[in-house]
Design an enzyme around this catalytic site. Structure first.
Site, PDB file in Angstrom:
ATOM      1  N   CYS A   1       0.797  -1.232   0.000  1.00  0.00           N
ATOM      2  CA  CYS A   1       0.000   0.000   0.000  1.00  0.00           C
ATOM      3  C   CYS A   1       0.827   1.280   0.000  1.00  0.00           C
ATOM      4  CB  CYS A   1      -0.977  -0.004   1.160  1.00  0.00           C
ATOM      5  SG  CYS A   1      -0.232  -0.025   2.821  1.00  0.00           S
TER       6      CYS A   1
ATOM      7  N   HIS B   1      -3.100   1.310   6.619  1.00  0.00           N
ATOM      8  CA  HIS B   1      -3.241   1.317   5.169  1.00  0.00           C
ATOM      9  C   HIS B   1      -2.940   2.722   4.667  1.00  0.00           C
ATOM     10  CE1 HIS B   1      -4.392   0.268   1.193  1.00  0.00           C
ATOM     11  NE2 HIS B   1      -5.440   1.064   1.174  1.00  0.00           N
TER      12      HIS B   1
ATOM     13  N   ASP C   1      -7.180   5.595  -4.183  1.00  0.00           N
ATOM     14  CA  ASP C   1      -6.394   4.448  -3.734  1.00  0.00           C
ATOM     15  C   ASP C   1      -6.048   3.564  -4.923  1.00  0.00           C
ATOM     16  OD1 ASP C   1      -5.130   2.504  -2.263  1.00  0.00           O
ATOM     17  OD2 ASP C   1      -6.779   2.205  -0.854  1.00  0.00           O
TER      18      ASP C   1
ATOM     19  N   ASP D   1       0.289  -0.902  27.979  1.00  0.00           N
ATOM     20  CA  ASP D   1       0.909   0.036  27.040  1.00  0.00           C
ATOM     21  C   ASP D   1       2.407  -0.190  26.876  1.00  0.00           C
ATOM     22  OD1 ASP D   1      -1.508   1.301  26.578  1.00  0.00           O
ATOM     23  OD2 ASP D   1      -1.220   2.694  28.249  1.00  0.00           O
TER      24      ASP D   1
ATOM     25  N   TYR E   1      -0.024  -7.586   9.203  1.00  0.00           N
ATOM     26  CA  TYR E   1      -0.536  -6.219   9.238  1.00  0.00           C
ATOM     27  C   TYR E   1      -1.784  -6.042   8.392  1.00  0.00           C
ATOM     28  CZ  TYR E   1       0.832  -4.350   4.622  1.00  0.00           C
ATOM     29  OH  TYR E   1       0.925  -4.079   3.280  1.00  0.00           O
TER      30      TYR E   1
END
Length: 351
Positions: free
Chosen positions: A96, A154, A177, A294, A329
């Site tokens: 991407c 993305h 895109d 975290d 991912y």
């Protein structure tokens, strides 16, 4: 979070040569070449080769790149466009951010203002219902019932233009895109946009392909569990996970600019819920959020807390299954690490 410099090369001679060559391949008339709507849509289509139409880049997510270059090896559009102009053959491979960077270069070199955009927790809605649907039979995820997924991030592109082809005030930034995800319903090709941000924020499906972007940035997640009679019931949902830290680069500087409010209203607000109303079904009255610590470091134990909240006026008995798996991912599941079965009860209006 860190920056990754990208050499756009929009002022190189071969960049303009490639742009004109792509317009020639699509037989654009002089009148069509005057329209930023037409030109930007064609560029989004032709930056990828996945329609087998003579485009620039081949998308590959398998991890096998032996006959080309790994997508992570590219550091700019310039080398890609120079190779394509010299060989007139597809350049392998891209994902991407490579598609986004190259499309930005193509648009800029023909005078259309553009910028790359990154969306974190980006939804891939395959059936246009503004929902990412996951189906389970007991502890087992049924992948054959839905191809929906959530990508860690993305990248797409925004371009600035007027939209005289639409009635209303839809000029300004438009989403485009070139990553081949779903076939456009307007052309049956792997392309998206230009989709006006003004329409996306209001949940309006305007040309072109706004519906897909609405889901990318604001879809709800629904978990369906199979019942004894074979039917499915929504057992849980998450309305706040999708579309985080939508970002672009600052003009003239290297810091990140958050533009999430250009795509949607604040999470949980009346306006945000209203913009999705036409695509939602009845939701569960129990909210579940699994929040990891975290400060988790690679190689250390993973700690997480499960938060439960009931909006029901009745007591709820819960049978909860937590499945921990590796994931790429783009949302593809890998190995299962652990499954936990938890029984809990909630008093009315409690957490």
């Amino acid at each position: 979070m860190f920056t990754w410099p990208w050499n756009f090369g929009q002022f190189e001679a071969y960049s303009l040569n490639v742009a004109l060559y792509l317009m020639d391949l699509k037989d654009l008339s002089a009148e069509e070449r005057r329209s930023p709507v037409v030109v930007s849509r064609i560029m989004a289509e032709m930056v990828n080769f996945n329609d087998d139409d003579g485009g620039i880049l081949w998308g590959q997510w398998s991890g096998e790149y032996s006959d080309g270059v790994s997508p992570t090896s590219w550091s700019g559009s310039a080398a890609i466009l120079e190779q394509f102009w010299r060989t007139k053959e597809v350049v392998k491979y891209a994902q991407c951010w490579v598609f986004g960077g190259t499309l930005t270069s193509m648009l800029r070199c023909v005078g259309i203002p553009s910028r790359p955009i990154t969306n974190f927790a980006s939804a891939h809605d395959t059936d246009a219902n503004r929902s990412i649907d996951f189906y389970y039979k007991g502890n087992k995820k049924l992948d054959n019932l839905s191809a929906d997924s959530i990508w860690n991030y993305h990248v797409w592109v925004e371009a600035w233009m007027e939209r005289s082809d639409l009635k209303g005030h839809y000029g300004g930034w438009q989403a485009l895109d070139a990553t081949p995800q779903e076939l456009s319903g307007h052309s049956d090709t792997y392309t998206l946009g230009p989709a006006p941000l003004a329409a996306i924020k209001e949940g309006q499906d305007k040309k072109y392909d706004s519906e897909f972007v609405i889901a990318e940035v604001n879809a709800d997640i629904r978990y369906h569990v199979q019942q004894k009679d074979g039917s499915f019931k929504v057992a849980g949902s998450n309305e706040r996970k999708v579309g985080k830290y939508i970002s672009t680069k600052a003009v003239g500087d290297e810091y990140r600019v958050d533009i999430t409010d250009s795509y949607k209203y604040p999470e949980g607000s009346v306006e945000e819920r209203a913009s999705l109303e036409s695509g939602l079904e009845t939701k569960s009255d129990v909210e579940m959020v699994l929040k990891p610590a975290d400060d988790v470091m690679v190689g250390n134990p993973l700690k997480a807390t499960l938060f439960l909240k009931s909006d029901s006026n009745e007591k709820r008995s819960l049978d909860i299954t937590v499945i921990i798996s590796t994931v790429t991912y783009v949302g593809a599941l890998g190995s299962e690490i652990k499954t936990l079965n938890i029984k809990e009860s909630l008093d009315p209006k409690s957490s």
